[in-house]
Design a protein around this motif. Structure first.
Motif, PDB file in Angstrom:
ATOM      1  N   HIS A 192       3.314  54.749 -44.424  1.00 37.54           N
ATOM      2  CA  HIS A 192       4.375  55.755 -44.565  1.00 37.54           C
ATOM      3  C   HIS A 192       5.246  55.792 -43.309  1.00 37.54           C
ATOM      4  N   VAL A 193       4.615  55.774 -42.148  1.00 36.09           N
ATOM      5  CA  VAL A 193       5.376  55.792 -40.892  1.00 36.09           C
ATOM      6  C   VAL A 193       6.235  54.536 -40.785  1.00 36.09           C
TER       7      VAL A 193
ATOM      8  N   VAL B 247      19.132  56.458 -36.702  1.00 43.73           N
ATOM      9  CA  VAL B 247      18.652  57.753 -36.253  1.00 43.73           C
ATOM     10  C   VAL B 247      17.637  57.585 -35.128  1.00 43.73           C
ATOM     11  N   VAL B 248      16.813  56.534 -35.221  1.00 48.41           N
ATOM     12  CA  VAL B 248      15.791  56.275 -34.206  1.00 48.41           C
ATOM     13  C   VAL B 248      15.870  54.817 -33.767  1.00 48.41           C
ATOM     14  N   ASN B 249      15.295  54.555 -32.597  1.00 54.89           N
ATOM     15  CA  ASN B 249      15.223  53.185 -32.093  1.00 54.89           C
ATOM     16  C   ASN B 249      13.796  52.676 -31.991  1.00 54.89           C
ATOM     17  N   THR B 250      12.842  53.588 -31.873  1.00 51.50           N
ATOM     18  CA  THR B 250      11.448  53.187 -31.697  1.00 51.50           C
ATOM     19  C   THR B 250      10.556  53.829 -32.754  1.00 51.50           C
ATOM     20  N   ARG B 251       9.403  53.217 -32.929  1.00 55.37           N
ATOM     21  CA  ARG B 251       8.421  53.755 -33.870  1.00 55.37           C
ATOM     22  C   ARG B 251       7.949  55.133 -33.411  1.00 55.37           C
ATOM     23  N   GLU B 252       7.844  55.328 -32.096  1.00 51.50           N
ATOM     24  CA  GLU B 252       7.406  56.620 -31.576  1.00 51.50           C
ATOM     25  C   GLU B 252       8.373  57.724 -31.991  1.00 51.50           C
ATOM     26  N   GLU B 253       9.681  57.436 -31.947  1.00 53.16           N
ATOM     27  CA  GLU B 253      10.664  58.423 -32.391  1.00 53.16           C
ATOM     28  C   GLU B 253      10.489  58.736 -33.874  1.00 53.16           C
ATOM     29  N   ALA B 254      10.193  57.704 -34.657  1.00 50.37           N
ATOM     30  CA  ALA B 254       9.974  57.911 -36.093  1.00 50.37           C
ATOM     31  C   ALA B 254       8.725  58.755 -36.318  1.00 50.37           C
ATOM     32  N   GLU B 255       7.675  58.501 -35.530  1.00 50.95           N
ATOM     33  CA  GLU B 255       6.439  59.270 -35.676  1.00 50.95           C
ATOM     34  C   GLU B 255       6.668  60.752 -35.389  1.00 50.95           C
TER      35      GLU B 255
ATOM     36  N   LEU C 202      14.857  55.218 -41.003  1.00 49.17           N
ATOM     37  CA  LEU C 202      15.566  55.908 -39.922  1.00 49.17           C
ATOM     38  C   LEU C 202      16.255  54.929 -38.977  1.00 49.17           C
ATOM     39  N   LYS C 203      15.649  53.775 -38.787  1.00 49.35           N
ATOM     40  CA  LYS C 203      16.272  52.755 -37.936  1.00 49.35           C
ATOM     41  C   LYS C 203      17.530  52.218 -38.620  1.00 49.35           C
ATOM     42  N   GLU C 204      17.451  51.987 -39.916  1.00 43.83           N
ATOM     43  CA  GLU C 204      18.607  51.513 -40.684  1.00 43.83           C
ATOM     44  C   GLU C 204      19.739  52.532 -40.649  1.00 43.83           C
ATOM     45  N   LEU C 205      19.395  53.824 -40.656  1.00 45.38           N
ATOM     46  CA  LEU C 205      20.390  54.886 -40.595  1.00 45.38           C
ATOM     47  C   LEU C 205      20.850  55.163 -39.163  1.00 45.38           C
TER      48      LEU C 205
END
Length: 112
Positions: free
Chosen positions: A9-10, A22-30, A17-20
């Motif tokens: 899921h993450v 919004v974030v650059n790293t997995r940590e930001e997505a988490e 979110l990276k495609e949009l």
């Protein structure tokens, strides 16, 4: 098994979110992910604990941190918007003052 599902899921959220942009790293997505069921949230809001599943405290904590970050970002965005509005108003007032000073200077020059 549960950790594997969460990781997938993450990963999905990170890619979206990276495609949009919004974030650059997995940590930001988490930081933007939480795993807390709507039923658990409703039971807690109604002060009923019939459907809480083991580990709900941790999931609720994650959800509360998510809500706090949303509130922080909304507050920050509101303050930024207000500051921009104030800046624009100040610039308009300064331009009007400058225009008035130019007009006064022109009148003085015409009298001299």
């Amino acid at each position: 098994m549960v950790q594997g599902v969460k990781a997938r899921h993450v990963d999905s959220v990170f890619e979206l979110l990276k495609e949009l942009d919004v974030v650059n790293t997995r940590e930001e997505a988490e930081e933007r992910c939480f795993f807390f069921s709507g039923r658990e949230a409703l039971d807690l809001a109604l002060d009923e604990k019939g459907f809480l599943i083991k580990g709900w405290e941790e999931r609720e904590g994650t959800f509360q941190r998510f809500v706090s970050k949303i509130e922080e970002r909304a507050t920050s965005a509101g303050m930024t918007a207000k500051l921009h509005l104030n800046r624009d108003t100040c610039q308009e007032v300064l331009h009007q003052c400058a225009k008035s000073l130019i007009e006064v200077d022109a009148q003085i020059q015409s009298r001299v």
